[in-house]
Design an enzyme around this catalytic site. Sequence first.
Site, PDB file in Angstrom:
ATOM      1  N   ARG A 113       0.535  -1.169  -0.202  1.00 57.05           N
ATOM      2  CA  ARG A 113       0.072  -0.100   0.071  1.00 57.05           C
ATOM      3  C   ARG A 113       0.773   1.141   0.028  1.00 57.05           C
ATOM      4  O   ARG A 113       2.040   1.059   1.085  1.00 57.05           O
ATOM      5  CB  ARG A 113      -1.452   0.004   1.052  1.00 57.05           C
ATOM      6  CG  ARG A 113      -2.480  -1.701   1.590  1.00 57.05           C
ATOM      7  CD  ARG A 113      -3.102  -0.551   0.477  1.00 57.05           C
ATOM      8  NE  ARG A 113      -4.899  -1.367   0.036  1.00 57.05           N
ATOM      9  CZ  ARG A 113      -4.465  -2.744  -0.997  1.00 57.05           C
ATOM     10  NH1 ARG A 113      -3.266  -2.500  -1.520  1.00 57.05           N
ATOM     11  NH2 ARG A 113      -5.963  -3.112  -0.840  1.00 57.05           N
ATOM     12  N   ASP A 132       5.081  -0.065  -7.030  1.00 56.90           N
ATOM     13  CA  ASP A 132       4.274  -0.094  -7.892  1.00 56.90           C
ATOM     14  C   ASP A 132       2.275   0.576  -6.811  1.00 56.90           C
ATOM     15  O   ASP A 132       1.067  -0.006  -7.809  1.00 56.90           O
ATOM     16  CB  ASP A 132       3.755  -2.192  -7.418  1.00 56.90           C
ATOM     17  CG  ASP A 132       2.443  -2.716  -8.640  1.00 56.90           C
ATOM     18  OD1 ASP A 132       2.370  -2.053  -9.923  1.00 56.90           O
ATOM     19  OD2 ASP A 132       2.036  -3.221  -8.000  1.00 56.90           O
ATOM     20  N   GLU A 139      -4.300   6.308  -6.140  1.00 57.29           N
ATOM     21  CA  GLU A 139      -4.232   6.137  -7.019  1.00 57.29           C
ATOM     22  C   GLU A 139      -5.449   6.350  -8.125  1.00 57.29           C
ATOM     23  O   GLU A 139      -6.784   5.637  -7.319  1.00 57.29           O
ATOM     24  CB  GLU A 139      -4.156   4.392  -7.169  1.00 57.29           C
ATOM     25  CG  GLU A 139      -3.050   3.966  -6.500  1.00 57.29           C
ATOM     26  CD  GLU A 139      -2.670   2.560  -5.764  1.00 57.29           C
ATOM     27  OE1 GLU A 139      -1.291   3.127  -5.423  1.00 57.29           O
ATOM     28  OE2 GLU A 139      -3.929   1.771  -5.911  1.00 57.29           O
ATOM     29  N   HIS A 167       0.353  -0.238 -10.311  1.00 53.30           N
ATOM     30  CA  HIS A 167      -0.410  -1.119  -9.258  1.00 53.30           C
ATOM     31  C   HIS A 167      -0.943  -2.194  -9.779  1.00 53.30           C
ATOM     32  O   HIS A 167      -2.082  -2.661 -10.577  1.00 53.30           O
ATOM     33  CB  HIS A 167      -1.657  -0.415  -8.582  1.00 53.30           C
ATOM     34  CG  HIS A 167      -1.492  -0.908  -7.770  1.00 53.30           C
ATOM     35  ND1 HIS A 167      -2.739  -0.448  -6.567  1.00 53.30           N
ATOM     36  CD2 HIS A 167      -1.907  -2.941  -7.205  1.00 53.30           C
ATOM     37  CE1 HIS A 167      -2.774  -1.707  -5.402  1.00 53.30           C
ATOM     38  NE2 HIS A 167      -2.581  -2.368  -5.852  1.00 53.30           N
TER      39      HIS A 167
END
Length: 313
Positions: free
Chosen positions: A230, A254, A259, A280
């Site tokens: 996260r 990532d 987001e 992600h």
Amino acid sequence: MKIVTLDGETLPIPPTPPEWCSDWQFRANTAAESIVAALAGATIAITNKVPMRAETLAQLPDLRYICVAATGYDCIDLNACRERGIVVSNVPGYSTRSVSEGVIAFIFALRRQLVDYVNSTHQAWPNSPHFCVHRQPILDIAGATLGIVGKGDIGKAVGRMATALGMNVLYAERKGSETIREGYVSFEEMLASSDVITLHCPLSDQTRQLIDRESLSKMKPQALLINTARGGLINEADLAAALRDATIGGAALDVLSSEPPGRDNPLLQAELPTLLLTPHIAWASQSGVHNLLQGIAANLAGFQQGAPVNVVS
């Protein structure tokens, strides 16, 4: 029974409506102000990252089940769900192989300077007087120390892969803990000893901004930081400063705290050649997507049969 998928485009392949569903509504995405209207009359909601907070749930008297199309469920207010009798399930373990392989790929990319060499070769190699072009130093993987924060399925899978590559693996105890469990080292020792640190713990009040300026200052100057968990685990402004000032050797992320990220995210503001960013997708190998779809189907079937599985509420 009405089922609404709130952010279906987060999956490269849409879930299959169960035969017993009389009203299946697939939404590519759902803005926060549209959640209540989208779920009006729905018994089941499927969400990946669309948040389900107390004020939203209070306006959905028909909702009885939330299937989180992911392993992490920090987007759901579990206390509010319990109060309203709403069952919540996640899909655990679907991405273990995909994410753990993604972490190993990041390690190879950073330690072996793959991005720098790939990006420079078309220009630098034809102009070289020699058969090879030396740029950034290439570091071995075998013999390096990997610090892992979080010893769940993914953390342990990364540890097994790293051990097979000849890396030394350390599992970090909780930050600030005075008791060190068997098989762990203190968080501070992990920071100081690791050549690579990878994060695999949930985001909570205790882990938010776990990696900040103080933590970064305790890492080795050439250490690497990897985050596939996260984004909120890292203070992004502090990491951007550390990369810019070469306080650490590099990072591969990532996930980010928001987001999709805003264009003002500090990690997107400056040229940071030692930073690798992916959107992600560490979870999204073909096996990961297949496992997730199978997990969603199993969760829906369990609820419909009165025996919900993977319950987290």
